[in-house]
Enzyme design. Sequence first.
Site, short mmCIF file in Angstrom:
data_model
loop_
_atom_site.label_atom_id
_atom_site.label_comp_id
_atom_site.label_asym_id
_atom_site.label_seq_id
_atom_site.Cartn_x
_atom_site.Cartn_y
_atom_site.Cartn_z
N LYS A 13 85.96 53.68 30.38
CA LYS A 13 85.11 52.64 30.46
C LYS A 13 84.94 52.04 29.01
CE LYS A 13 81.44 55.23 31.70
NZ LYS A 13 82.21 56.60 31.76
N ARG A 88 73.26 53.85 36.19
CA ARG A 88 73.85 55.09 36.52
C ARG A 88 73.08 55.89 37.64
NH1 ARG A 88 77.36 58.11 31.81
NH2 ARG A 88 77.17 56.25 30.37
N ARG A 127 89.74 64.13 23.03
CA ARG A 127 89.00 63.55 22.17
C ARG A 127 88.19 64.59 21.31
NH1 ARG A 127 84.92 59.17 24.73
NH2 ARG A 127 83.79 61.17 25.30
N ARG A 133 82.73 64.75 19.50
CA ARG A 133 81.68 64.38 20.26
C ARG A 133 80.98 65.62 20.66
NH1 ARG A 133 81.58 59.22 24.44
NH2 ARG A 133 80.22 60.72 25.52
N ARG A 144 78.58 66.74 32.98
CA ARG A 144 78.57 65.64 33.13
C ARG A 144 79.41 64.92 34.31
NH1 ARG A 144 81.38 64.62 27.69
NH2 ARG A 144 81.79 62.36 28.02
P1 AP5 Z 1 86.51 56.34 27.12
O1 AP5 Z 1 87.20 55.13 26.86
O2 AP5 Z 1 85.57 56.94 25.99
O3 AP5 Z 1 85.90 56.72 28.49
P2 AP5 Z 1 84.70 56.76 29.04
O4 AP5 Z 1 84.94 56.29 30.51
O5 AP5 Z 1 83.75 55.50 28.22
O6 AP5 Z 1 84.06 58.22 28.62
P3 AP5 Z 1 82.82 58.62 27.95
O7 AP5 Z 1 82.94 60.10 27.89
O8 AP5 Z 1 82.50 57.83 26.83
O9 AP5 Z 1 81.63 58.52 29.29
P4 AP5 Z 1 80.30 59.10 29.42
O10 AP5 Z 1 79.84 58.09 30.49
O11 AP5 Z 1 80.36 60.65 29.76
O12 AP5 Z 1 79.75 58.94 28.22
P5 AP5 Z 1 78.75 57.71 27.57
O13 AP5 Z 1 78.86 57.49 25.89
O14 AP5 Z 1 78.72 56.73 28.45
O15 AP5 Z 1 88.06 57.36 27.02
C1 AP5 Z 1 87.81 58.88 26.89
C2 AP5 Z 1 89.10 59.33 26.21
O16 AP5 Z 1 90.17 58.94 26.85
C3 AP5 Z 1 89.14 58.82 24.79
O17 AP5 Z 1 89.60 59.58 23.96
C4 AP5 Z 1 90.19 57.48 25.07
O18 AP5 Z 1 91.07 57.35 23.94
C5 AP5 Z 1 91.10 58.18 26.21
N1 AP5 Z 1 91.71 57.33 27.26
C6 AP5 Z 1 91.16 56.15 27.62
N2 AP5 Z 1 91.74 55.70 28.39
C7 AP5 Z 1 92.99 56.31 28.53
C8 AP5 Z 1 94.36 56.11 29.42
N3 AP5 Z 1 94.44 55.06 30.22
N4 AP5 Z 1 95.04 57.29 29.16
C9 AP5 Z 1 94.97 58.20 28.30
N5 AP5 Z 1 93.78 58.27 27.44
C10 AP5 Z 1 92.81 57.51 27.61
O19 AP5 Z 1 77.49 58.33 27.75
C11 AP5 Z 1 77.17 59.50 27.00
C12 AP5 Z 1 75.89 60.18 27.41
O20 AP5 Z 1 74.48 59.21 27.19
C13 AP5 Z 1 75.49 60.45 28.95
O21 AP5 Z 1 75.94 61.73 29.29
C14 AP5 Z 1 73.95 60.56 28.94
O22 AP5 Z 1 73.30 61.59 28.51
C15 AP5 Z 1 73.59 59.23 28.30
N6 AP5 Z 1 73.51 58.13 28.83
C16 AP5 Z 1 74.26 57.09 28.76
N7 AP5 Z 1 73.89 55.79 29.74
C17 AP5 Z 1 73.03 56.37 30.41
C18 AP5 Z 1 72.47 56.04 31.56
N8 AP5 Z 1 72.63 54.61 31.94
N9 AP5 Z 1 71.42 56.53 31.99
C19 AP5 Z 1 70.93 58.14 31.30
N10 AP5 Z 1 71.82 58.47 30.45
C20 AP5 Z 1 72.59 57.62 30.00
#
Ligand code: AP5
Length: 191
Positions: A13, A88, A127, A133, A144
């Site tokens: 994402k 979410r 990562r 992280r 998660r």
């Molecule tokens: P990345 O692009 O970071 O993927 P992502 O889907 O954004 O993964 P996240 O781990 O950031 O998502 P998440 O939902 O767990 O965390 P968020 O920060 O939103 O890619 C991941 C890795 O893969 C990277 O190293 C990248 O380089 C690699 N990659 C990408 N594409 C690739 C490809 N095609 N091939 C190979 N490698 C690739 O949320 C964190 C926390 O915040 C949540 O757990 C929660 O506690 C809180 N939070 C956030 N939003 C909410 C909400 N709406 N409600 C409640 N709590 C929330």
Amino acid sequence: MRLILMGPPGAGKGTQARYVADHFGVPAISTGDIFRANVSQGTPLGVEAKRYMDAGEYVPDEVTNLMVRNRIDEDDAAPGFLLDGYPRTLAQVTELDGMIEFTGHRLDAVVVLTVDSEELVQRLLQRAQTDGRADDTEDVIRRRQEIYLEQTEPLIGVYRERGILVEVDGMGEVDDVTARIFAALDEIPQS
Ligand code: AP5
């Protein structure tokens, strides 16, 4: 354009959000990034969010909703926005509906990135070695994923019923995924 980018942890994402947002000339709004910025600045929001994030749990809806409402109210989001990681929960869907309705606009599309579950874990473990992280430990990654399946995956059906769901294969090279997203979204009439 008013877009949502959805998908399980590690689906890409954040990686894709910046390309898609640039393409449509709108800000990418990542709730995870906003929480992390607050954690690193030690704000009261960051202190509250950290205990949920470190455990792989969702930050409570009322906290998250207010934060998104304030961000969407900023001037740069007036022409549109791309939401990465919000909504979410079903309660967040309802809240977002109200926010968008209030502005007289509509949600144009919800893009869901699909990626094999083992690939997701591998990406996040990789990562962990480079970015460190706090929530990229194997236990927290699994938690998660569980929370995503319980609370967020049901949203796919909600948006499918509305006819605005776009499913995109998130496997393979980053550029290829971006090209698939553009191809799917270029079909969508902009509001
Ligand atoms: P990345 O692009 O970071 O993927 P992502 O889907 O954004 O993964 P996240 O781990 O950031 O998502 P998440 O939902 O767990 O965390 P968020 O920060 O939103 O890619 C991941 C890795 O893969 C990277 O190293 C990248 O380089 C690699 N990659 C990408 N594409 C690739 C490809 N095609 N091939 C190979 N490698 C690739 O949320 C964190 C926390 O915040 C949540 O757990 C929660 O506690 C809180 N939070 C956030 N939003 C909410 C909400 N709406 N409600 C409640 N709590 C929330």
